[in-house]
Design an enzyme around this catalytic site. Structure first.
Site, PDB file in Angstrom:
ATOM      1  CE1 TYR A 140      -8.962  -6.034  -0.044  1.00 13.79           C
ATOM      2  CE2 TYR A 140     -10.462  -7.637   0.852  1.00 13.79           C
ATOM      3  CZ  TYR A 140      -9.200  -7.087   0.793  1.00 13.79           C
ATOM      4  OH  TYR A 140      -8.187  -7.613   1.559  1.00 13.79           O
ATOM      5  CE  LYS A 191      -0.634   3.347   9.417  1.00  8.70           C
ATOM      6  NZ  LYS A 191       0.341   2.842  10.388  1.00  8.70           N
ATOM      7  CG  ASP A 224       0.952   0.417  12.640  1.00 11.27           C
ATOM      8  OD1 ASP A 224      -0.180   0.717  13.060  1.00 11.27           O
ATOM      9  OD2 ASP A 224       1.882   1.244  12.566  1.00 11.27           O
ATOM     10  CG  ASP A 248      -8.925 -10.470   3.693  1.00  9.71           C
ATOM     11  OD1 ASP A 248      -9.005 -11.621   4.166  1.00  9.71           O
ATOM     12  OD2 ASP A 248      -8.681 -10.230   2.493  1.00  9.71           O
ATOM     13  CG  ASP A 252      -6.978 -15.303   7.034  1.00  8.87           C
ATOM     14  OD1 ASP A 252      -8.171 -15.577   7.301  1.00  8.87           O
ATOM     15  OD2 ASP A 252      -6.468 -15.540   5.927  1.00  8.87           O
TER      16      ASP A 252
END
Ligand code: NAD
Length: 364
Positions: A140, A191, A224, A248, A252
């Site tokens: 970001y 990852k 994943d 992020d 959620d």
């Protein structure tokens, strides 16, 4: 004497902050804690009075406080202002000034509310997860970034995902320290099978665990797989550590396990610490005494635990929340038939009663 800067903000932010301060004062009396609350305008309220969402004076006060406790900002009145003058930009400025690099988002499923989740009760009942998200680095913020024109007439959008040693080390330490206060289990999400930066993330987190936190159990999951395991076996997670973008998404997803925005506290910590509920100013119900104050009350409990080291006081607040829910008290957002519907203020009074009537003697 703990110094707390209180920024109620706009809309229901003001209503839920009032409840929270009442609860903190009661806790203060029980434990002989003399909170020094300094209340200032923030967001739209500050724009109306001073023309900016946060003044330099308030930022200076935030830096000089032990913690900032904020409600929520924003609303239709300020929606059409230029981006840099919007209430939300005050929040971003505050996070930046306090170098709040760690975002803490607990997701707790209370037995009394387990049916509010979209998952089956037996899967979610008893879930108690803390997501620790890196907030000021990663993709970001990485440079270079942009959209460029290519020679063949196409365009190309690009961002950069990079983390330095110190950025990973400091967020990992926050997560390990929290795990120490909980069930001593940490799951780091990456990852590493595809991205070098995430391979580096994994080895750095492992090194910190081996050298500084050998008593914390560390598990690594690819992102994943992690998003699948989180809905398959959410109860097995304790603390989850992730970079900015994965955090992020994961925070959620974890929040959704619990089923209600009005129940979710959060904190952003670094040089300074900002405690805020996940929800916004809810203009649709503002001023109607309908807001659920529990997210904000749990936010203030997080402040006691993570900035002021008042774990027992924090626990009393959390237990009071559990007990009012067990007794069937509900605000409109979590109401279902057979329960007792209360307004924001009345819900606060019930929590206050629970704390006052609690048998346990003050420990401090
Ligand atoms: P919101 O969180 O304010 O509301 C979303 C929905 O959830 C609404 O229907 C609202 O009534 C309900 N809700 C939220 N909190 C509740 C509570 N405690 N009790 C009961 N119901 C609750 O999000 P939004 O509507 O997208 O945004 C409204 C304003 O808040 C916007 O100006 C937005 O920019 C701002 N906002 C601020 C923050 C913040 O200050 N950190 C966060 C999110 C949104």
């Amino acid at each position: 004497m703990p110094k707390v800067l209180v920024l109620p903000g706009d809309g229901i932010g003001v209503e839920v902050t009032n409840v929270s301060i009442d609860i903190l004062n009661i806790i203060g009396e029980r434990h002989n804690i003399d909170f020094e609350f300094d209340t200032e305008l923030f967001g739209g309220a500050s724009i109306d009075e001073h023309g900016v969402p946060i003044t330099d004076e308030v930022i200076a006060k935030a830096k000089a406080s032990d913690a900032v406790l904020m409600g929520a900002v924003g609303g239709p009145k300020w929606e059409n202002l230029p981006h840099e003058n919007k209430p939300e930009s005050g929040l971003l400025a505050l996070r930046k000034e306090l170098d709040a690099f760690a975002n803490l988002r607990p997701a707790v499923v209370y037995p009394a509310l387990a049916d509010a989740s979209t998952l089956k009760r037996e899967v979610v009942e008893g879930v108690d997860i803390m997501v620790v998200r890196e907030l000021t680095g990663g993709i970001y913020f990485g440079q270079p970034r942009g959209i460029e024109k290519l020679e063949d007439g196409q365009e190309r959008g690009f961002n950069t995902l990079a983390y330095t040693t110190s950025e990973i080390e400091r967020i990992a330490r926050v997560a390990f320290d929290i795990a120490k206060k909980r069930k001593k289990r940490l799951t780091s999400i990456d990852k590493a099978n595809v991205l070098e930066v995430k391979q580096f993330w994994r080895t750095t987190v492992t090194r910190i665990q081996e050298t500084e936190y050998p008593d914390i159990e560390l598990e690594h999951l690819y992102v994943d797989n992690a998003v699948m395991q989180l809905i398959r076996r959410p109860k097995t997670f304790d603390v989850i550590l992730a970079g900015n973008m994965f955090g992020d998404i994961i925070s959620d997803e974890a929040a959704q396990l619990t089923g209600s925005l009005g129940m979710l506290p959060s904190a952003s910590i670094g040089e300074g610490a900002i405690y805020e509920p996940v929800h916004g100013s809810a203009p649709d119900i503002a001023g109607q005494n309908m807001a659920n104050p529990i997210a904000m009350v749990l936010t203030s409990a997080m402040m006691l635990k993570y900035s002021l080291n008042l774990d027992q006081a924090a626990r009393e607040i959390e237990e009071a929340v559990e007990r009012v829910l067990e007794k069937g008290f509900r605000t409109a957002d979590i109401y279902h038939e057979g329960m007792t519907k209360l307004g924001c203020k009345e819900m606060g009074e019930e929590m206050a009663r629970e704390i006052k009537n609690h048998k346990e003697a003050p420990l401090l």
